[in-house]
Design a protein around this motif. Structure first.
Motif, PDB file in Angstrom:
ATOM      1  N   ILE A 292       0.834  -1.208   0.000  1.00 38.92           N
ATOM      2  CA  ILE A 292       0.000   0.000   0.000  1.00 38.92           C
ATOM      3  C   ILE A 292       0.871   1.261   0.000  1.00 38.92           C
ATOM      4  O   ILE A 292       0.648   2.193  -0.778  1.00 38.92           O
ATOM      5  N   ILE A 293       1.868   1.287   0.864  1.00 34.88           N
ATOM      6  CA  ILE A 293       2.701   2.480   1.020  1.00 34.88           C
ATOM      7  C   ILE A 293       3.444   2.824  -0.272  1.00 34.88           C
ATOM      8  O   ILE A 293       3.615   4.002  -0.618  1.00 34.88           O
ATOM      9  N   GLU A 294       3.873   1.815  -1.008  1.00 30.04           N
ATOM     10  CA  GLU A 294       4.690   2.077  -2.190  1.00 30.04           C
ATOM     11  C   GLU A 294       3.882   2.645  -3.367  1.00 30.04           C
ATOM     12  O   GLU A 294       4.459   2.980  -4.400  1.00 30.04           O
ATOM     13  N   THR A 295       2.595   2.839  -3.187  1.00 29.61           N
ATOM     14  CA  THR A 295       1.772   3.366  -4.279  1.00 29.61           C
ATOM     15  C   THR A 295       1.728   4.884  -4.330  1.00 29.61           C
ATOM     16  O   THR A 295       1.283   5.457  -5.328  1.00 29.61           O
ATOM     17  N   LYS A 296       2.167   5.555  -3.250  1.00 26.91           N
ATOM     18  CA  LYS A 296       2.084   7.011  -3.208  1.00 26.91           C
ATOM     19  C   LYS A 296       3.419   7.607  -2.782  1.00 26.91           C
ATOM     20  O   LYS A 296       4.217   6.955  -2.094  1.00 26.91           O
ATOM     21  N   PRO A 297       3.682   8.873  -3.172  1.00 23.91           N
ATOM     22  CA  PRO A 297       4.932   9.518  -2.781  1.00 23.91           C
ATOM     23  C   PRO A 297       4.971   9.838  -1.288  1.00 23.91           C
ATOM     24  O   PRO A 297       3.923   9.923  -0.625  1.00 23.91           O
ATOM     25  N   ALA A 298       6.158  10.027  -0.780  1.00 23.32           N
ATOM     26  CA  ALA A 298       6.377  10.216   0.656  1.00 23.32           C
ATOM     27  C   ALA A 298       5.603  11.401   1.214  1.00 23.32           C
ATOM     28  O   ALA A 298       5.013  11.312   2.297  1.00 23.32           O
ATOM     29  N   HIS A 299       5.614  12.521   0.501  1.00 25.02           N
ATOM     30  CA  HIS A 299       4.986  13.720   1.070  1.00 25.02           C
ATOM     31  C   HIS A 299       3.486  13.517   1.296  1.00 25.02           C
ATOM     32  O   HIS A 299       2.923  14.058   2.246  1.00 25.02           O
ATOM     33  N   GLU A 300       2.835  12.732   0.429  1.00 27.31           N
ATOM     34  CA  GLU A 300       1.407  12.476   0.621  1.00 27.31           C
ATOM     35  C   GLU A 300       1.167  11.650   1.882  1.00 27.31           C
ATOM     36  O   GLU A 300       0.256  11.945   2.674  1.00 27.31           O
ATOM     37  N   TRP A 301       1.967  10.612   2.058  1.00 27.53           N
ATOM     38  CA  TRP A 301       1.807   9.795   3.254  1.00 27.53           C
ATOM     39  C   TRP A 301       2.117  10.590   4.523  1.00 27.53           C
ATOM     40  O   TRP A 301       1.433  10.448   5.541  1.00 27.53           O
ATOM     41  N   LEU A 302       3.146  11.414   4.478  1.00 30.12           N
ATOM     42  CA  LEU A 302       3.540  12.163   5.677  1.00 30.12           C
ATOM     43  C   LEU A 302       2.444  13.124   6.118  1.00 30.12           C
ATOM     44  O   LEU A 302       2.211  13.302   7.317  1.00 30.12           O
ATOM     45  N   VAL A 303       1.771  13.731   5.160  1.00 31.31           N
ATOM     46  CA  VAL A 303       0.656  14.614   5.505  1.00 31.31           C
ATOM     47  C   VAL A 303      -0.458  13.814   6.168  1.00 31.31           C
ATOM     48  O   VAL A 303      -0.999  14.210   7.211  1.00 31.31           O
ATOM     49  N   LYS A 304      -0.822  12.675   5.589  1.00 32.41           N
ATOM     50  CA  LYS A 304      -1.892  11.836   6.133  1.00 32.41           C
ATOM     51  C   LYS A 304      -1.519  11.284   7.514  1.00 32.41           C
ATOM     52  O   LYS A 304      -2.350  11.242   8.429  1.00 32.41           O
ATOM     53  N   LEU A 305      -0.273  10.866   7.674  1.00 34.12           N
ATOM     54  CA  LEU A 305       0.182  10.309   8.953  1.00 34.12           C
ATOM     55  C   LEU A 305       0.172  11.366  10.052  1.00 34.12           C
ATOM     56  O   LEU A 305      -0.238  11.102  11.189  1.00 34.12           O
ATOM     57  N   GLU A 306       0.578  12.577   9.694  1.00 35.43           N
ATOM     58  CA  GLU A 306       0.562  13.659  10.684  1.00 35.43           C
ATOM     59  C   GLU A 306      -0.876  13.971  11.098  1.00 35.43           C
ATOM     60  O   GLU A 306      -1.160  14.157  12.290  1.00 35.43           O
ATOM     61  N   GLU A 307      -1.766  14.022  10.142  1.00 31.98           N
ATOM     62  CA  GLU A 307      -3.175  14.295  10.445  1.00 31.98           C
ATOM     63  C   GLU A 307      -3.776  13.215  11.332  1.00 31.98           C
ATOM     64  O   GLU A 307      -4.650  13.495  12.159  1.00 31.98           O
ATOM     65  N   SER A 308      -3.303  11.987  11.190  1.00 29.21           N
ATOM     66  CA  SER A 308      -3.838  10.869  11.964  1.00 29.21           C
ATOM     67  C   SER A 308      -3.144  10.696  13.314  1.00 29.21           C
ATOM     68  O   SER A 308      -3.560   9.859  14.119  1.00 29.21           O
ATOM     69  N   GLY A 309      -2.066  11.445  13.539  1.00 26.12           N
ATOM     70  CA  GLY A 309      -1.356  11.337  14.794  1.00 26.12           C
ATOM     71  C   GLY A 309      -0.449  10.127  14.894  1.00 26.12           C
ATOM     72  O   GLY A 309      -0.114   9.668  15.995  1.00 26.12           O
ATOM     73  N   VAL A 310      -0.039   9.607  13.733  1.00 24.51           N
ATOM     74  CA  VAL A 310       0.878   8.461  13.707  1.00 24.51           C
ATOM     75  C   VAL A 310       2.295   8.984  13.459  1.00 24.51           C
ATOM     76  O   VAL A 310       2.540   9.635  12.439  1.00 24.51           O
ATOM     77  N   PRO A 311       3.250   8.731  14.371  1.00 23.00           N
ATOM     78  CA  PRO A 311       4.616   9.243  14.213  1.00 23.00           C
ATOM     79  C   PRO A 311       5.278   8.713  12.941  1.00 23.00           C
ATOM     80  O   PRO A 311       5.284   7.498  12.697  1.00 23.00           O
ATOM     81  N   ALA A 312       5.821   9.628  12.152  1.00 24.25           N
ATOM     82  CA  ALA A 312       6.482   9.243  10.905  1.00 24.25           C
ATOM     83  C   ALA A 312       7.406  10.367  10.465  1.00 24.25           C
ATOM     84  O   ALA A 312       7.203  11.538  10.813  1.00 24.25           O
ATOM     85  N   GLY A 313       8.425  10.002   9.702  1.00 30.00           N
ATOM     86  CA  GLY A 313       9.347  11.014   9.194  1.00 30.00           C
ATOM     87  C   GLY A 313      10.120  10.490   8.003  1.00 30.00           C
ATOM     88  O   GLY A 313      10.365   9.283   7.871  1.00 30.00           O
ATOM     89  N   ARG A 314      10.503  11.396   7.127  1.00 32.38           N
ATOM     90  CA  ARG A 314      11.295  11.036   5.955  1.00 32.38           C
ATOM     91  C   ARG A 314      12.694  10.588   6.403  1.00 32.38           C
ATOM     92  O   ARG A 314      13.257  11.131   7.360  1.00 32.38           O
TER      93      ARG A 314
END
Length: 395
Positions: A292-314
């Protein structure tokens, strides 16, 4: 502005990174830290590149806010001058091999006879006791012996050291903490003391959850690359362009993560509902997440993860790390003029106080840059005396 250690003077005899970086912390808090080196220099770190106008950037990283003098401790007159400086000092930091200070006639007993309030902080690879007390201990050796390398690297690859001198860095923090604790105790008792810090002790104690798992259950943690022995999903995932680190640290957080990925049913699935069962089914779960993750670029996932409160970083290289908006907003880098290197950039001390400004007042000194001024100030020597001391290789 008053600083907590501005009435403290430190004689810094140390070299390379662990002890000098610890002395930097004391200097940042206001202590007058004076580096003491043999004429011609004794710190091999000055020879480690890359260089800026001939000055080692490695050395620059561990010696801000200090003054530098030269003094030959092997000469009787040099030893006598050191003891005179000792009378006007509070702390001595050294990282010679075990027994070297005693051979110089400058062991703790000799120092305390001259100044009973002195705090001596000795840093070695293995400490002053035990069968390895006199063995050299460089950071990569400590990483290997402590068990750190065995839990670092890919599970199908070789044990790997951490890419920075982590044992040295951690020890530098203990240098600063132990010295300030000893000074506080001196406030209560009026007496100094000797501190015996070992890189191996520090790194072994820093094995934290890995050590606790073994000590209490016998579990020997495996090398899992960017994964985690105890938690899942907790690793690097490759996006369409760049890799990101995602840490799902609780069952509640996993439900949010599952919803974000478009699989809210995972949050109640008996295979994934708790961390324990997720670990049991990790290969299957991580495989699905990866696709699932490999279908979208990093910046899109990072925005969604931040909105969901899931810790993530490039996963950044050092250039990307220092150019992040957050790092810039925290004002983490400063520029100073160096007497030899010219304009140099330094990482700032990360401590932030509401009523104390941590400043870099002095750039990392060149060898012996303050020799004359310090001896004039603290020992009252004149130009003629200084000239004779230079001619006889005492300073």
């Amino acid at each position: 502005m008053t600083k907590p250690l501005e009435d403290i003077r430190v004689l810094d005899l140390s070299r390379v990174y662990a002890a000098p970086a610890g002395a930097v912390m004391l200097a940042d808090l206001g202590a007058d830290v004076i580096r003491v080196e043999q004429p011609g220099g004794t710190d091999s770190m000055r020879d480690w590149g890359p260089f800026l106008n001939g000055e080692s950037t490695y050395y620059i990283s561990a010696n801000r806010n200090k003054r530098s003098i030269t003094l030959n401790l092997k000469e009787q007159q040099g030893k006598e001058m050191f003891l005179e400086l000792l009378k006007k000092s509070d702390v001595v930091i050294e990282n010679f091999k075990t027994g070297t200070m005693e051979k110089l006639g400058l062991g703790y007993e000799e120092l305390r006879n001259v100044n009973p309030r002195i705090v001596l902080c000795s840093v070695t690879g293995f400490g002053h006791t035990g069968p390895l007390s006199k063995a050299p201990g460089f950071d990569p050796v400590i990483q290997a012996m402590s068990g750190l390398m065995d839990v670092t690297g890919a599970n199908d690859g070789e044990a790997t050291r951490v890419g920075i001198p982590i044992a040295d860095i951690l020890t530098s923090l203990y240098v600063a903490l132990s010295v300030t604790a000893a000074l506080r105790q001196r406030d209560l008792t009026g007496e100094g003391q000797a501190i015996d810090l070992s890189l191996l002790d520090v790194q072994v104690s820093s094995m934290a959850n890995v050590a606790s798992a073994y000590l209490n259950t016998g579990m020997i943690s495996e090398r899992l690359g960017n994964g985690h022995n105890n938690v899942t999903p907790y690793q690097v995932f490759q996006c369409k362009d760049d890799p990101i680190m995602i840490c799902v640290g609780s069952d509640g957080m996993f439900k949010k993560f599952a919803l974000l990925l478009g699989h809210p049913e995972w949050g109640t699935d008996s295979r994934y509902v708790t961390n324990s069962v997720r670990k049991d089914n990790e290969v299957e779960l991580v495989g699905q997440i990866t696709r699932i993750i490999e279908t979208k670029p990093a910046h899109e996932w990072l925005v969604k993860l931040e909105e969901s409160g899931v810790p993530a970083g490039r996963v950044n290289n050092i250039a990307q790390a220092l150019e992040q908006e957050q790092v810039i907003a925290r004002d983490s880098v400063e520029t100073m003029e160096h007497s030899v290197a010219g304009s140099v950039k330094l990482m700032k001390n990360p401590m932030r106080f509401s009523g104390l400004n941590i400043e870099t007042l002095l750039p990392p000194p060149s060898l012996g840059e303050h020799t004359e001024s310090v001896y004039k100030e603290l020992l009252g020597l004149n130009e003629e005396q200084l000239k004779k001391l230079k001619e006889t290789n005492v300073i």
